[in-house]
Design an enzyme around this catalytic site. Structure first.
Site, mmCIF file in Angstrom:
data_model
loop_
_atom_site.group_PDB
_atom_site.id
_atom_site.type_symbol
_atom_site.label_atom_id
_atom_site.label_comp_id
_atom_site.label_asym_id
_atom_site.label_seq_id
_atom_site.Cartn_x
_atom_site.Cartn_y
_atom_site.Cartn_z
ATOM 1 N N TYR A 177 0.794 -1.231 0.000
ATOM 2 C CA TYR A 177 0.000 0.000 0.000
ATOM 3 C C TYR A 177 0.827 1.281 0.000
ATOM 4 C CZ TYR A 177 -3.721 -3.281 1.064
ATOM 5 O OH TYR A 177 -4.603 -4.329 1.014
ATOM 6 N N ARG A 235 -10.623 -11.680 -3.619
ATOM 7 C CA ARG A 235 -10.579 -10.238 -3.892
ATOM 8 C C ARG A 235 -10.940 -9.904 -5.345
ATOM 9 N NH1 ARG A 235 -8.094 -7.794 0.548
ATOM 10 N NH2 ARG A 235 -6.653 -9.166 1.667
ATOM 11 N N ASN A 282 -12.942 4.005 -2.137
ATOM 12 C CA ASN A 282 -12.133 2.803 -1.969
ATOM 13 C C ASN A 282 -12.827 2.031 -0.859
ATOM 14 O OD1 ASN A 282 -10.361 0.773 -1.278
ATOM 15 N ND2 ASN A 282 -8.532 2.042 -1.550
ATOM 16 N N HIS A 336 -8.870 1.231 -6.084
ATOM 17 C CA HIS A 336 -8.114 0.281 -5.256
ATOM 18 C C HIS A 336 -6.633 0.562 -5.446
ATOM 19 C CE1 HIS A 336 -11.578 -2.076 -4.128
ATOM 20 N NE2 HIS A 336 -11.996 -1.947 -5.375
ATOM 21 N N ILE A 337 -5.912 0.656 -4.353
ATOM 22 C CA ILE A 337 -4.484 0.954 -4.399
ATOM 23 C C ILE A 337 -3.716 -0.184 -5.068
ATOM 24 C CG2 ILE A 337 -2.438 1.353 -2.957
ATOM 25 C CD1 ILE A 337 -4.376 2.798 -0.965
ATOM 26 N N HIS A 365 -15.909 -6.710 -1.631
ATOM 27 C CA HIS A 365 -16.207 -8.110 -1.907
ATOM 28 C C HIS A 365 -17.393 -8.647 -1.121
ATOM 29 C CE1 HIS A 365 -12.155 -7.350 -3.210
ATOM 30 N NE2 HIS A 365 -11.787 -7.184 -1.960
#
Length: 150
Positions: free
Chosen positions: A23, A111, A74, A100-101, A80
């Protein structure tokens, strides 16, 4: 003044310290400050919100109705699992961009599915924290410019 709501879901308050190899080292306050500065440079107000609780995110989406032009979200792990966040976003009829990062499709199988992507105006995945900047640029150029004359 045009406005964007930036929502970050569970565990994103740990940015900068949580798995920095995935991240990055940018903290959530730094990310939010950078996003606000970029939006302001384009004549857009950006509000940010983070919660680890699904119901609080749903409530904040509802509060945006009627005075927000775009949502950047985000949803973290709620991507999910959350039909509630999906329904809230659909219910307020505000265009949203899913960010999403990491590249969630290159990670664990669970995911790979998003409850939001098929309703999003755009999805930005795997660009690191730059994805938020890209989302702001897209929101201003493609969503807000359709409502306002610059």
């Amino acid at each position: 003044m045009p406005s964007i709501l930036l929502i970050n879901g569970p565990n994103l308050n740990l940015l900068g310290t949580r798995e920095p190899h995935l991240y990055g080292s940018t903290t959530l306050p730094q990310l939010e400050d950078n996003a606000k500065a970029l939006a302001a440079s384009k004549g857009v107000k950006l509000e940010s919100f983070q919660s680890n609780h699904e119901g609080q995110i749903v409530d904040r989406i509802h509060e945006a109705r009627g005075h927000t032009d775009a949502i950047i979200i985000n949803p973290g792990a709620f991507t999910h699992t959350s039909v509630a966040i999906r329904d809230a976003l659909i219910g307020v009829s505000i265009p949203f961009i899913e960010v999403h990062i990491t590249n969630v499709h290159a990670r664990e199988e669970f995911r790979h599915h998003s409850y939001l992507s098929d309703k999003a105006a755009a999805c930005i995945i795997g660009l690191g924290t730059y994805g938020y900047e890209a989302a702001i640029e897209y929101a201003v150029r493609e969503i807000i410019s359709a409502k306002y004359v610059y």
